[in-house]
Enzyme design. Structure first.
Site, PDB file in Angstrom:
ATOM      1  N   SER A  92      -7.019   4.004  -3.609  1.00 28.20           N
ATOM      2  CA  SER A  92      -5.693   4.031  -4.231  1.00 28.20           C
ATOM      3  C   SER A  92      -5.811   4.167  -5.744  1.00 28.20           C
ATOM      4  CB  SER A  92      -4.927   2.738  -3.929  1.00 28.20           C
ATOM      5  OG  SER A  92      -4.819   2.525  -2.552  1.00 28.20           O
TER       6      SER A  92
HETATM    7  N1  SAH Z   1      -6.359   0.279  -1.075  1.00 27.92           N
HETATM    8  C1  SAH Z   1      -7.376   1.104  -0.483  1.00 27.92           C
HETATM    9  C2  SAH Z   1      -6.666   2.336   0.017  1.00 27.92           C
HETATM   10  C3  SAH Z   1      -7.128   2.905   1.182  1.00 27.92           C
HETATM   11  S1  SAH Z   1      -6.290   4.329   1.783  1.00 27.92           S
HETATM   12  C4  SAH Z   1      -8.384   1.488  -1.546  1.00 27.92           C
HETATM   13  O1  SAH Z   1      -8.063   1.325  -2.718  1.00 27.92           O
HETATM   14  O2  SAH Z   1      -9.477   1.942  -1.242  1.00 27.92           O
HETATM   15  C5  SAH Z   1      -5.568   3.676   3.217  1.00 27.92           C
HETATM   16  C6  SAH Z   1      -6.499   3.119   4.244  1.00 27.92           C
HETATM   17  O3  SAH Z   1      -5.703   2.694   5.348  1.00 27.92           O
HETATM   18  C7  SAH Z   1      -7.507   4.123   4.810  1.00 27.92           C
HETATM   19  O4  SAH Z   1      -8.797   3.618   4.672  1.00 27.92           O
HETATM   20  C8  SAH Z   1      -7.110   4.243   6.278  1.00 27.92           C
HETATM   21  O5  SAH Z   1      -8.194   4.442   7.147  1.00 27.92           O
HETATM   22  C9  SAH Z   1      -6.440   2.900   6.524  1.00 27.92           C
HETATM   23  N2  SAH Z   1      -5.531   2.858   7.674  1.00 27.92           N
HETATM   24  C10 SAH Z   1      -4.649   3.796   8.102  1.00 27.92           C
HETATM   25  N3  SAH Z   1      -4.028   3.378   9.225  1.00 27.92           N
HETATM   26  C11 SAH Z   1      -4.518   2.135   9.504  1.00 27.92           C
HETATM   27  C12 SAH Z   1      -4.291   1.188  10.531  1.00 27.92           C
HETATM   28  N4  SAH Z   1      -3.428   1.407  11.542  1.00 27.92           N
HETATM   29  N5  SAH Z   1      -4.983   0.032  10.507  1.00 27.92           N
HETATM   30  C13 SAH Z   1      -5.878  -0.234   9.523  1.00 27.92           C
HETATM   31  N6  SAH Z   1      -6.150   0.630   8.536  1.00 27.92           N
HETATM   32  C14 SAH Z   1      -5.479   1.802   8.509  1.00 27.92           C
END
Ligand code: SAH
Length: 214
Positions: free
Chosen positions: A64
């Site tokens: 993010s």
């Molecule tokens: N805040 C994190 C952002 C990650 S992007 C950072 O800064 O790195 C969003 C994440 O949500 C991804 O890794 C994706 O795989 C996860 N995601 C999407 N759907 C999901 C679900 N149903 N359960 C758990 N994680 C999920």
């Protein structure tokens, strides 16, 4: 991993940029100042770690944007000891921020390889959450509920009602809601067993929240 004076300096600049963009919570800004975001990025992107942008972390996912991490953390008005469920650990960067802010963090990630990678980094910098787990976040964590706060780091098509049930009465959820092109950040407060209050907080862009772990 090394955290050089140059990288520390760039982080200070990033904090000033976030203040200009409207972030006020001192604990959030302090955490951004202390956590080396470059530890959470792939080598190709390390030089951009302190640019206020999202970058690829593989598997079609992104770390993010620092502003978004700060915005979601600030909106929840996190207090020391708050029990928080984070959905979408991704790189683990947001998780580290929440742990440093002394919340009791429970984090869920659906992609196994990301789950393993983020866990390794968090361990190496001594910022392990209370729980980090490979699971479909739509299910939440029934056995650890209820939570004071829930932070969702992926876009939901609609309010995830089953997760609201895992929120304490008076608890808050921050969640982007919309389709792949247009999402609105929603702060949802659980007022009673069956009543919520919804506050819209502007447009953001997230990867979609998907069902089933992989
Ligand atoms: N805040 C994190 C952002 C990650 S992007 C950072 O800064 O790195 C969003 C994440 O949500 C991804 O890794 C994706 O795989 C996860 N995601 C999407 N759907 C999901 C679900 N149903 N359960 C758990 N994680 C999920």
């Amino acid at each position: 991993m090394n955290d050089s004076p140059k990288q520390k300096g760039l982080r200070k600049k990033l904090v000033l940029e976030l203040i200009k963009k409207g972030i006020k919570d001192k604990n959030v800004l302090n955490a951004i100042n202390l956590i080396p975001r470059h530890f959470f990025l792939d080598l190709d992107f390390v030089n951009f770690a302190y640019v206020d942008k999202a970058y690829p972390i593989g598997f079609n996912q992104t770390i993010s944007q620092p502003y978004t991490v700060a915005f979601q953390s600030e909106a929840l008005e996190l207090k020391k000891g708050d029990k928080i469920l984070e959905i979408g650990s991704g790189s683990g960067y947001q998780t580290a921020i929440l742990v440093l802010m002394k919340a009791q963090v429970y984090s869920i990630e659906r992609i196994n390889k990301l789950y393993r990678k983020s866990k390794k980094i968090l361990k190496s910098i001594n910022l392990m959450p209370k729980k980090i787990i490979w699971k479909d976040g739509y299910l939440g964590l029934i056995d650890d509920a209820p939570f004071d706060k829930i932070l969702i780091a992926a876009a939901c098509k609609e309010i995830p009602t089953q997760l609201i049930k895992q929120l304490k009465i008076g608890g808050k959820m921050i969640v982007p809601i919309g389709n792949e092109k247009n999402q609105i950040m929603n702060l949802i407060i659980r007022l009673s067993e069956n009543k919520i209050k919804k506050i819209e907080m502007g447009n953001f862009l997230f990867v979609p929240m998907l069902k089933n772990k992989i």
